[in-house]
Scaffold this active site. Structure first.
Site, PDB file in Angstrom:
ATOM      1  N   ILE A 132       0.982  -0.773  -0.407  1.00  0.00           N
ATOM      2  CA  ILE A 132       0.240  -0.501   0.275  1.00  0.00           C
ATOM      3  C   ILE A 132       0.618   1.424  -0.290  1.00  0.00           C
ATOM      4  O   ILE A 132       1.254   1.553   1.027  1.00  0.00           O
ATOM      5  CB  ILE A 132      -1.178  -0.052   1.456  1.00  0.00           C
ATOM      6  CG1 ILE A 132      -1.945  -1.030   1.297  1.00  0.00           C
ATOM      7  CG2 ILE A 132      -1.996   1.378   1.146  1.00  0.00           C
ATOM      8  CD1 ILE A 132      -2.635  -1.343   2.439  1.00  0.00           C
ATOM      9  N   PRO A 133       1.293   2.018  -1.190  1.00  0.00           N
ATOM     10  CA  PRO A 133       2.566   2.936  -1.314  1.00  0.00           C
ATOM     11  C   PRO A 133       1.926   4.005  -0.657  1.00  0.00           C
ATOM     12  O   PRO A 133       1.771   4.601  -1.387  1.00  0.00           O
ATOM     13  CB  PRO A 133       1.869   3.028  -2.547  1.00  0.00           C
ATOM     14  CG  PRO A 133       0.764   2.872  -3.404  1.00  0.00           C
ATOM     15  CD  PRO A 133      -0.168   1.909  -2.241  1.00  0.00           C
ATOM     16  N   CYS A 134       2.190   4.009   0.711  1.00  0.00           N
ATOM     17  CA  CYS A 134       1.845   5.641   1.726  1.00  0.00           C
ATOM     18  C   CYS A 134       3.609   6.331   1.362  1.00  0.00           C
ATOM     19  O   CYS A 134       2.927   7.369   0.919  1.00  0.00           O
ATOM     20  CB  CYS A 134       2.080   5.459   2.588  1.00  0.00           C
ATOM     21  SG  CYS A 134       2.767   3.848   3.574  1.00  0.00           S
ATOM     22  N   HIS A 135       4.548   5.535   0.476  1.00  0.00           N
ATOM     23  CA  HIS A 135       5.217   6.937   0.712  1.00  0.00           C
ATOM     24  C   HIS A 135       5.322   7.694  -0.816  1.00  0.00           C
ATOM     25  O   HIS A 135       5.822   8.467  -1.002  1.00  0.00           O
ATOM     26  CB  HIS A 135       6.430   5.807  -0.111  1.00  0.00           C
ATOM     27  CG  HIS A 135       6.333   5.348  -1.382  1.00  0.00           C
ATOM     28  ND1 HIS A 135       5.563   3.483  -1.341  1.00  0.00           N
ATOM     29  CD2 HIS A 135       6.356   5.259  -2.440  1.00  0.00           C
ATOM     30  CE1 HIS A 135       5.784   3.058  -3.152  1.00  0.00           C
ATOM     31  NE2 HIS A 135       6.333   4.207  -2.944  1.00  0.00           N
TER      32      HIS A 135
END
Length: 172
Positions: A132-135
């Site tokens: 889950i690409p919170c970056h």
């Protein structure tokens, strides 16, 4: 209730990651330098063949991602959180590979345009970094803020990695 999970580790260019998988999908991941994985011996002793298969697939996909050969994860994920967290995490999953959006953008996407700080907290609670690409979420001014316990260097590396992959594809 005891879950029949499997734990796996992945060596990445920025350090070791660990993940926990159940038969239904990956439930948790983290960076070894920031937090210890759950007890591995206990998990291995009760891991189902299905959970082991999910863990193996997740490791393969992470390996491909870090090699620049995968942009979208297909391994199933099992998300457990509040309805607001779930909405934020689903919105994060919709951010394209290599893109950057602001916390305000995510707040608007989940129908709560004034909940920017709450979005930040949901990002911080993301149980599946990279998957889950919170970056890909940055400050309103484009600055890199908050990632995995303030490991902004990891966020920077992940964003740069995705940019390098996209640039290499554009050249081909």
């Amino acid at each position: 209730m005891r879950r029949e999970g499997a734990i796996a580790t992945v060596s990445t260019p920025v350090g070791e990651m660990w993940l926990v998988a159940e038969a239904e999908g990956v439930v948790e991941a983290g960076w070894a330098r920031l937090e210890s994985p759950p007890m591995q011996d206990e998990a291995r002793a009760c891991a189902s063949p299905e959970a082991l298969a999910v863990a193996e697939r997740a490791v393969e996909e992470l390996t491909l991602y870090f090699a620049g050969r995968l942009q979208t994860f297909t391994v199933p994920l099992v998300l457990r959180g509040t309805p607001f967290q779930m909405a934020v995490w689903e919105s994060l999953r919709a951010i394209p590979f290599g893109a950057r959006v602001s916390y305000r953008d995510i707040a608007s996407a989940v129908g709560r345009p004034r909940a920017v700080r709450a979005v930040g907290q949901a990002n911080r609670a993301n149980p599946l970094p990279v998957f889950i690409p919170c970056h890909r979420v940055v400050g309103a001014d484009g600055r890199l803020v908050g990632y995995a316990g303030d490991a902004v260097d990891l966020k920077s590396w992940l964003l740069d990695h995705e940019l390098r992959v996209l640039q290499a594809q554009a050249v081909v």
